[in-house]
Design an enzyme around this catalytic site. Structure first.
Site, PDB file in Angstrom:
ATOM      1  N   GLY A  41      26.097  14.654  -7.026  1.00 36.62           N
ATOM      2  CA  GLY A  41      26.905  15.498  -6.151  1.00 36.62           C
ATOM      3  C   GLY A  41      27.919  14.696  -5.354  1.00 36.62           C
ATOM      4  N   GLY A  96      30.461  15.360  -0.890  1.00 38.71           N
ATOM      5  CA  GLY A  96      30.698  14.370  -1.941  1.00 38.71           C
ATOM      6  C   GLY A  96      30.929  12.958  -1.419  1.00 38.71           C
ATOM      7  N   ARG A 102      17.101   9.321 -14.856  1.00 41.16           N
ATOM      8  CA  ARG A 102      15.971   9.508 -13.936  1.00 41.16           C
ATOM      9  C   ARG A 102      14.911  10.371 -14.606  1.00 41.16           C
ATOM     10  NH1 ARG A 102      19.124   9.409  -8.785  1.00 41.16           N
ATOM     11  NH2 ARG A 102      21.205   8.766  -9.412  1.00 41.16           N
ATOM     12  N   ASP A 156      13.871  12.830  -8.949  1.00 37.88           N
ATOM     13  CA  ASP A 156      15.282  12.496  -9.180  1.00 37.88           C
ATOM     14  C   ASP A 156      15.630  11.126  -8.616  1.00 37.88           C
ATOM     15  OD1 ASP A 156      14.756  14.161  -6.794  1.00 37.88           O
ATOM     16  OD2 ASP A 156      16.824  13.703  -6.291  1.00 37.88           O
ATOM     17  N   ASN A 157      14.723  10.533  -7.876  1.00 42.46           N
ATOM     18  CA  ASN A 157      14.964   9.194  -7.336  1.00 42.46           C
ATOM     19  C   ASN A 157      14.103   8.150  -8.045  1.00 42.46           C
ATOM     20  OD1 ASN A 157      16.820  10.209  -5.540  1.00 42.46           O
ATOM     21  ND2 ASN A 157      15.356  10.419  -3.875  1.00 42.46           N
TER      22      ASN A 157
END
Ligand code: AMP
Ligand code: MG
Length: 500
Positions: free
Chosen positions: A97, A131, A188, A257-258
């Protein structure tokens, strides 16, 4: 000088393997230019390691690129799609993002690495975000990545930081910045989840094939390459988390996602190295239940890998029961890998080269004592490295780290009895301990001071000093020994923030 990845007149020459994957894997998008970019720091050591010309990158043309104002020739910039479990809740669409993958470079070591601009402007995955990245978190990510690399732990690293000359609006107005992140890749666990949850089996397969080719080439030869891939990712992640624990690192947001499937530490947000040892330490302001606390990390790593295993099930076998058995067998590698790294690492931290019955208890008892006695994690082990096996008189510095110094003595007696069974000379034991027990970690109060000095006074001296010690954390750096000192009570950082 023209280095390997620096074409004449072009500070970065990029390849684009990710952009050859199906269009559903990303959104093609260029970084959004910024008002007036200026270089904060270029990571010369990393540039050299990657075969990049740091001078070219620091030139006006280079800075334009690092800020996202100019896309290098031949680059096919894109924002990657991914999903993720955030604090246990599945979010089907996250994605880059506020980041753009510019492309990849091949280092002199033959490894391909992503060049990614974090804070590069809005993308189709931005949702309500701007962003952008604020300078504070960018400085933080730069320092922590360098510290992790200095400790020899797999990690993404920052190649550069550029100020954008534009404000970003967070809890207060902050200067904007762009971080150039270098990673083995940005795939990921959540990237797999993105396709698996949509039932896109072919995409899961394409992604798995990509990851095998890029990170786990040996798996291609296995009877069942996807089963081999799952097990390899499991083993690397278990080892990574074991290494975090050995240096007192708390990631803070281990959402799926990390978690990079390459096994690198990624996404330095509200992470922290602990000062005083306590297994239940939590710093992150958003981690109210302590889900990602220090001692929860091995468990949560396994949970995340179980999500990856779920994604891969359709590839493991056509028969679902067999696929599940395969997944379980691969996940079973987690415990042994973790224990090998963690318990083996702990034994090394107290100077044991051989294995005797009771060794694990000995070191675990030390940790229990340290927690009860509020001992500093880093300094206790470094202090032990500097004591002599035959002379308890040298123990003063370590004893002083315990609230009640007498509490250390019975353990020290047991430790010395155990050391007497070792065959290597004491000086060698001591040197081996100093090579695994850092003198320096990026202590939270120092990171905060470095950020404050940079933001409030435009003073980068504390940042540079901190980088100097943490990038070679096993050296003594006597002139900067102050950076070994734990925080005074009024300096203690109790909470860390994402700052996104
Ligand atoms: P993180 O907290 O950095 O792991 O990010 C979680 C998700 O939020 C990712 O999809 C990010 O791309 C997105 N995100 C975080 N900060 C921003 C921002 N300032 N603008 C747009 N998206 C963001
Ligand atoms: Mg993230």
């Amino acid at each position: 000088m023209t280095a390997a990845n620096t074409a004449a007149g072009e500070p970065l020459r990029l390849a684009n393997s990710y952009s050859t994957l199906p269009e559903t894997f990303y959104a093609r998008i260029a970084p959004t230019p910024v008002a007036s970019p200026s270089l904060i720091r270029i990571n010369r050591a990393l540039a050299e390691q990657l075969g990049l010309d740091a001078d070219a990158l620091s030139s006006p043309a280079g800075i334009e690129m690092l800020a996202g104002n100019r896309v290098p020739e031949g680059a096919e910039p894109l924002a990657m799609a991914y999903a993720g479990h955030q604090f246990g809740q599945f979010v089907p669409s996250l994605g880059d993002g506020r980041a753009v993958l510019l492309g990849e470079i091949s280092g002199p070591d033959g490894l391909r690495r992503d060049i990614h601009l974090k804070g590069a402007g809005r993308t189709p995955f931005s949702r309500s975000g701007d962003g952008r990245a604020a300078l504070g978190p960018v400085l933080r990510e730069y320092v922590l990545g360098e510290a992790m690399a200095g400790l020899g732990i797999p990690t993404t690293r920052a190649l550069a930081m550029v100020a954008t000359g534009e404000p970003v609006y967070r809890e207060r107005i902050e200067p904007g910045a762009v971080l150039t992140r270098v990673a083995a890749s940005h795939v990921r666990v959540g990237t797999f989840e993105y396709f698996a949850r949509r039932g896109q089996r072919d995409s899961v397969r394409a992604l798995a094939d990509y990851v095998i080719a890029r990170h786990y080439a040996d798996c291609a030869q296995a009877d069942n390459p996807y089963r081999a891939l799952l097990q390899a990712v499991v083993e690397r992640q278990a080892a990574l988390i074991g290494q975090w624990l050995l240096v007192g690192f708390i990631h803070g947001v281990m959402n799926t996602d990390n978690m990079a499937v390459s096994g690198e530490t990624i996404d330095y947000g509200p992470c922290a190295f602990m000062d005083t040892y306590h297994p239940q330490t939590v710093y992150s302001s958003i981690d109210r239940g302590g889900r990602y606390g220090y001692d929860q990390q091995p468990r949560i790593g396994f949970w995340n890998l179980t999500q990856l295993a779920n994604c891969l099930l359709p590839l493991l076998d056509d028969d679902m029961e067999t696929a599940k058995q395969q997944a379980h067998a691969a996940l079973d590698a987690y415990g042994p890998s973790f224990e090998q790294t963690y318990l083996g690492g702990l034994r090394a931290k107290i100077g044991l080269a051989q294995m005797h019955e009771g060794d694990d208890d000995l070191v675990l008892d030390l940790l229990t004592k340290m927690a009860e006695q509020e001992a500093d994690f880093t300094n206790t082990f470094r202090g032990l490295s500097n004591t002599a096996a035959d002379d308890p008189a040298g123990d003063a510095a370590v004893r002083a780290l315990f609230s009640d110094p007498h509490a250390f003595d019975p353990w020290a007696e047991r430790w010395r009895a155990r050391l007497s069974l070792e065959t290597r000379p004491d000086a060698q034991r001591s040197a081996a301990m100093r090579a695994v027990n850092p003198a320096y970690i990026p202590r939270n109060h120092r990171v905060q001071q470095a950020i404050d000095a940079a933001m409030d006074d435009m003073d980068l001296t504390p940042l540079d000093e901190l980088l100097q010690v943490v990038s070679r954390p096993f050296d003594d750096h006597d002139a900067l020994a102050e950076y070994r000192r734990p925080p005074q009570p009024q300096e203690v950082v109790h909470r860390t923030f994402c700052g996104t």
